[in-house]
Design an enzyme around this catalytic site. Sequence first.
Site, PDB file in Angstrom:
ATOM      1  N   PHE A   1       0.803  -1.222   0.000  1.00  0.00           N
ATOM      2  CA  PHE A   1       0.000   0.000   0.000  1.00  0.00           C
ATOM      3  C   PHE A   1       0.841   1.280   0.000  1.00  0.00           C
ATOM      4  O   PHE A   1       0.362   2.349  -0.323  1.00  0.00           O
ATOM      5  CB  PHE A   1      -0.884   0.037   1.249  1.00  0.00           C
ATOM      6  CG  PHE A   1      -1.970  -0.988   1.237  1.00  0.00           C
ATOM      7  CD1 PHE A   1      -3.146  -0.765   0.534  1.00  0.00           C
ATOM      8  CD2 PHE A   1      -1.827  -2.175   1.922  1.00  0.00           C
ATOM      9  CE1 PHE A   1      -4.163  -1.707   0.524  1.00  0.00           C
ATOM     10  CE2 PHE A   1      -2.846  -3.122   1.925  1.00  0.00           C
ATOM     11  CZ  PHE A   1      -4.006  -2.889   1.221  1.00  0.00           C
ATOM     12  N   GLY A   2       2.087   1.149   0.445  1.00  0.00           N
ATOM     13  CA  GLY A   2       2.929   2.340   0.546  1.00  0.00           C
ATOM     14  C   GLY A   2       4.247   1.961   1.204  1.00  0.00           C
ATOM     15  O   GLY A   2       4.509   0.779   1.467  1.00  0.00           O
TER      16      GLY A   2
ATOM     17  N   ASP B   1      -0.058 -15.946   4.102  1.00  0.00           N
ATOM     18  CA  ASP B   1       1.097 -15.466   3.339  1.00  0.00           C
ATOM     19  C   ASP B   1       2.396 -15.800   4.073  1.00  0.00           C
ATOM     20  O   ASP B   1       3.323 -14.987   4.145  1.00  0.00           O
ATOM     21  CB  ASP B   1       0.966 -13.952   3.106  1.00  0.00           C
ATOM     22  CG  ASP B   1       1.753 -13.483   1.896  1.00  0.00           C
ATOM     23  OD1 ASP B   1       2.351 -14.338   1.206  1.00  0.00           O
ATOM     24  OD2 ASP B   1       1.782 -12.263   1.641  1.00  0.00           O
TER      25      ASP B   1
HETATM   26  N1  LIG Z   1       8.149  -4.242  11.603  1.00  0.00           N
HETATM   27  C1  LIG Z   1       9.089  -4.048  10.673  1.00  0.00           C
HETATM   28  N2  LIG Z   1      10.366  -3.833  11.026  1.00  0.00           N
HETATM   29  C2  LIG Z   1      11.324  -3.650  10.086  1.00  0.00           C
HETATM   30  N3  LIG Z   1      11.099  -3.665   8.755  1.00  0.00           N
HETATM   31  C3  LIG Z   1       9.842  -3.868   8.338  1.00  0.00           C
HETATM   32  C4  LIG Z   1       8.779  -4.068   9.260  1.00  0.00           C
HETATM   33  N4  LIG Z   1       7.650  -4.275   8.558  1.00  0.00           N
HETATM   34  C5  LIG Z   1       7.991  -4.198   7.267  1.00  0.00           C
HETATM   35  N5  LIG Z   1       9.305  -3.951   7.114  1.00  0.00           N
HETATM   36  C6  LIG Z   1      10.045  -3.796   5.847  1.00  0.00           C
HETATM   37  O1  LIG Z   1       9.160  -3.341   4.837  1.00  0.00           O
HETATM   38  C7  LIG Z   1       9.011  -4.324   3.810  1.00  0.00           C
HETATM   39  C8  LIG Z   1       7.566  -4.375   3.336  1.00  0.00           C
HETATM   40  O2  LIG Z   1       6.724  -4.746   4.404  1.00  0.00           O
HETATM   41  P1  LIG Z   1       5.527  -5.759   4.219  1.00  0.00           P
HETATM   42  O3  LIG Z   1       5.970  -6.920   3.398  1.00  0.00           O
HETATM   43  O4  LIG Z   1       4.936  -6.073   5.538  1.00  0.00           O
HETATM   44  O5  LIG Z   1       4.528  -4.873   3.366  1.00  0.00           O
HETATM   45  P2  LIG Z   1       3.248  -5.329   2.620  1.00  0.00           P
HETATM   46  O6  LIG Z   1       2.397  -4.132   2.424  1.00  0.00           O
HETATM   47  O7  LIG Z   1       2.620  -6.449   3.323  1.00  0.00           O
HETATM   48  O8  LIG Z   1       3.823  -5.804   1.235  1.00  0.00           O
HETATM   49  P3  LIG Z   1       3.577  -7.183   0.492  1.00  0.00           P
HETATM   50  O9  LIG Z   1       2.138  -7.528   0.705  1.00  0.00           O
HETATM   51  O10 LIG Z   1       3.932  -6.840  -0.919  1.00  0.00           O
HETATM   52  O11 LIG Z   1       4.510  -8.185   1.131  1.00  0.00           O
HETATM   53  C9  LIG Z   1       9.500  -5.628   4.437  1.00  0.00           C
HETATM   54  O12 LIG Z   1      10.015  -6.486   3.473  1.00  0.00           O
HETATM   55  C10 LIG Z   1      10.596  -5.143   5.382  1.00  0.00           C
HETATM   56  O13 LIG Z   1      11.782  -4.901   4.683  1.00  0.00           O
END
Ligand SMILES: Nc1ncnc2c1ncn2[C@@H]1O[C@H](COP(=O)(O)OP(=O)(O)OP(=O)(O)O)[C@@H](O)[C@H]1O
Length: 423
Positions: free
Chosen positions: A174-175, A287
């Site tokens: 989402f961002g 996931d």
């Molecule tokens: N709690 C956290 N601490 C440190 N890094 C984080 C954290 N959450 C997310 N990140 C970083 O941000 C990236 C993207 O986060 P995340 O995968 O949760 O997003 P998303 O919106 O679920 O994306 P997708 O659905 O494409 O996987 C992760 O791969 C990681 O590098």
Amino acid sequence: MASTIGDPGKGSKSTQSGQSGAKKLKKTKEGTSVEDKNETKDDEGSITDDIRNADFYHGLIPKTDAEALLKKEGDFVLRKTEHNSGVIVLCISVRTEADKVKHFVINTDASKSYFIDAAHKETSVSNLINFYKSTKTPLSAASNAKLKKAIERPPWGINHDAIFIIKKLGQGAFGEVYLAEYVSEKGREKVAVKTMKGEASRDARNKFLKEARMMRKYDHKNVVKILGAAVHEHPLMIVMECCEGGAMCSYLKKNGKTMPMKEKNRFVAEAAEGLAYLEKQQCIHRDIAARNCLLSGKNNIVKISDFGMSDDKAILHDDTLEKVPVKWLAPETLQDRIYSLKSDVWAFGVLVWEIYSNGAEPYPGLTRLQTRAKIVLTDYRMKMPDDTPTEMGKIALQCWDKVPDKRPAISAILPDLKKLADK
Ligand SMILES: Nc1ncnc2c1ncn2[C@@H]1O[C@H](COP(=O)(O)OP(=O)(O)OP(=O)(O)O)[C@@H](O)[C@H]1O
């Protein structure tokens, strides 16, 4: 004279704290995490720590939301609101009668005094509120509005002003995800902030916040903890514990070849521990993958993250044609789009493969379409890397049983996984 909304006091300035219509993130002294298109010319009355930490400061909530919180005469909140001309000001909303709520702008003057009525000035907003609360002096003679009970922010409600962005950590669906500092009554702590870009549709907003709603139910050392959500300004934010080590798959790609086997076994056991906890809570994650396991602390503790797709229904039928992680999906999901705790067990088997393959992409050399065809039509299973401990290989194969009910519960294999990790 006191100024209510729509009537700024003459000869004084309202407290300003940035402007709306913001687009880019930035770190500012008032914690506003958005970069203004037009530079804020006057922010001397901006949010100070005494306000930021006050549990009755609700940030930029709409007037109607503030009114809904104020049930009895004298109930009040401090909030930000958009004044005429787009300037953001601080105001106190207070219920004066059963059917009336009044909103008073907090003004400031050249000597940085704060006041509602010029007859009484204080050196800080909290002092000003304390004065009116303790003396029961009406905020204006005409209204007879008295401050009696401060109404607190809902649990999980975080104000944007409390977040100081430091740097980008990654990219979410989402961002962006940022490293940030979160200031609360507990002090300052490093957090990760997931943002939702742009002025999101109601649907997208609900989807984004569903992750926060799911995550806040869970409390386990191997599951990423959520601290709250900031929803009243853009971008929307989910604030969670920061896992400095980043995603496990990146770590494995970089360090997998030189990692001791013991550490890989530990990664498996810790991921299983988090997953067994979720299983107990009847949470279908949907996931599970090395990219969604984060590493925390100097010991790189594994924490399951990314609850964007998770659900707490026992069995889920999802017909949406959204992007799905085909290479982590069980045959019944690929064929009939059925998700259950047992489809998470299948994905856990793939995660085990990823760990011993140093973060390689599963089903090497196969496209997503080829993978789907081979699993569904020929019952194909990946071969575990040569140096995988034999017992681990056996467990992964059990997780890949074609029949969901024949796959073990994670809680059932956890003791063996822990034993292997302790060897
Ligand atoms: N709690 C956290 N601490 C440190 N890094 C984080 C954290 N959450 C997310 N990140 C970083 O941000 C990236 C993207 O986060 P995340 O995968 O949760 O997003 P998303 O919106 O679920 O994306 P997708 O659905 O494409 O996987 C992760 O791969 C990681 O590098």
